[in-house]
Design a protein around this motif. Structure first.
Motif, PDB file in Angstrom:
ATOM      1  N   GLU A 175       0.815  -1.427   0.076  1.00 53.96           N
ATOM      2  CA  GLU A 175      -0.159   0.034  -0.070  1.00 53.96           C
ATOM      3  C   GLU A 175       0.902   1.215  -0.038  1.00 53.96           C
ATOM      4  O   GLU A 175       0.498   2.389  -0.225  1.00 53.96           O
ATOM      5  CB  GLU A 175      -1.102  -0.051   1.010  1.00 53.96           C
ATOM      6  CG  GLU A 175      -0.330  -0.121   2.678  1.00 53.96           C
ATOM      7  CD  GLU A 175      -0.067  -1.414   3.108  1.00 53.96           C
ATOM      8  OE1 GLU A 175       0.208  -1.439   4.069  1.00 53.96           O
ATOM      9  OE2 GLU A 175      -0.260  -2.477   2.435  1.00 53.96           O
ATOM     10  N   ARG A 176       2.136   1.070   0.310  1.00 53.57           N
ATOM     11  CA  ARG A 176       3.031   2.317   0.365  1.00 53.57           C
ATOM     12  C   ARG A 176       3.565   2.542  -1.260  1.00 53.57           C
ATOM     13  O   ARG A 176       4.405   3.480  -1.377  1.00 53.57           O
ATOM     14  CB  ARG A 176       4.336   2.204   1.088  1.00 53.57           C
ATOM     15  CG  ARG A 176       3.606   2.046   2.637  1.00 53.57           C
ATOM     16  CD  ARG A 176       2.857   3.315   2.972  1.00 53.57           C
ATOM     17  NE  ARG A 176       3.939   4.353   3.319  1.00 53.57           N
ATOM     18  CZ  ARG A 176       3.443   5.510   3.843  1.00 53.57           C
ATOM     19  NH1 ARG A 176       2.239   5.580   4.117  1.00 53.57           N
ATOM     20  NH2 ARG A 176       4.334   6.722   3.971  1.00 53.57           N
ATOM     21  N   ILE A 177       3.348   1.702  -1.989  1.00 53.59           N
ATOM     22  CA  ILE A 177       3.961   1.745  -3.431  1.00 53.59           C
ATOM     23  C   ILE A 177       2.899   2.472  -4.232  1.00 53.59           C
ATOM     24  O   ILE A 177       2.016   2.189  -4.318  1.00 53.59           O
ATOM     25  CB  ILE A 177       4.423   0.267  -4.045  1.00 53.59           C
ATOM     26  CG1 ILE A 177       5.619  -0.394  -2.887  1.00 53.59           C
ATOM     27  CG2 ILE A 177       4.788   0.361  -5.526  1.00 53.59           C
ATOM     28  CD1 ILE A 177       5.806  -1.944  -3.498  1.00 53.59           C
ATOM     29  N   ILE A 178       3.381   3.292  -5.092  1.00 51.60           N
ATOM     30  CA  ILE A 178       2.819   4.010  -6.119  1.00 51.60           C
ATOM     31  C   ILE A 178       2.869   3.609  -7.349  1.00 51.60           C
ATOM     32  O   ILE A 178       3.792   3.432  -7.994  1.00 51.60           O
ATOM     33  CB  ILE A 178       3.373   5.731  -6.234  1.00 51.60           C
ATOM     34  CG1 ILE A 178       2.979   5.974  -4.738  1.00 51.60           C
ATOM     35  CG2 ILE A 178       2.439   6.474  -7.439  1.00 51.60           C
ATOM     36  CD1 ILE A 178       3.619   7.617  -4.674  1.00 51.60           C
ATOM     37  N   HIS A 179       1.720   3.081  -8.113  1.00 49.70           N
ATOM     38  CA  HIS A 179       1.884   2.472  -9.368  1.00 49.70           C
ATOM     39  C   HIS A 179       1.194   3.288 -10.178  1.00 49.70           C
ATOM     40  O   HIS A 179       0.115   3.950 -10.083  1.00 49.70           O
ATOM     41  CB  HIS A 179       0.824   1.160  -9.237  1.00 49.70           C
ATOM     42  CG  HIS A 179       1.320   0.192  -8.397  1.00 49.70           C
ATOM     43  ND1 HIS A 179       2.383  -0.633  -8.659  1.00 49.70           N
ATOM     44  CD2 HIS A 179       0.808  -0.081  -7.355  1.00 49.70           C
ATOM     45  CE1 HIS A 179       2.546  -1.572  -7.605  1.00 49.70           C
ATOM     46  NE2 HIS A 179       1.787  -1.178  -6.773  1.00 49.70           N
ATOM     47  N   SER A 180       1.968   3.720 -11.371  1.00 48.74           N
ATOM     48  CA  SER A 180       1.513   4.716 -12.277  1.00 48.74           C
ATOM     49  C   SER A 180       0.804   4.174 -13.743  1.00 48.74           C
ATOM     50  O   SER A 180       0.889   2.854 -13.822  1.00 48.74           O
ATOM     51  CB  SER A 180       2.696   5.551 -12.884  1.00 48.74           C
ATOM     52  OG  SER A 180       3.846   4.733 -13.278  1.00 48.74           O
TER      53      SER A 180
END
Length: 69
Positions: A64-69
């Motif tokens: 949940e801390r990883i930003i996926h683009s």
């Protein structure tokens, strides 16, 4: 949240310290700053080191801390 490895790995060092394997000078804040950033993101940092063999560093961050683009 967790960190493993000798506590001395995570202490900020003075700038006149040198590496055990090189003559390079540094500020000595690398792992200390890394530890704080990983803790901020509720992650874990694991360091395994064998003199003469090398060092393995594992950083784990929650999905949940990883930003996926």
């Amino acid at each position: 949240m967790g960190l493993s490895g000798p506590t001395s790995y995570f202490r900020a060092l003075s700038s006149d310290r040198t590496s055990q394997t090189t003559e390079a000078l540094g500020t000595g804040i690398g792992l200390s700053l890394t530890k704080k950033l990983i803790e901020f993101h509720q992650g874990t940092l694991k360091i395994e080191s064998d003199l003469g063999k090398g060092t393995k560093v594992t950083i784990t961050l929650p999905n949940e801390r990883i930003i996926h683009s």
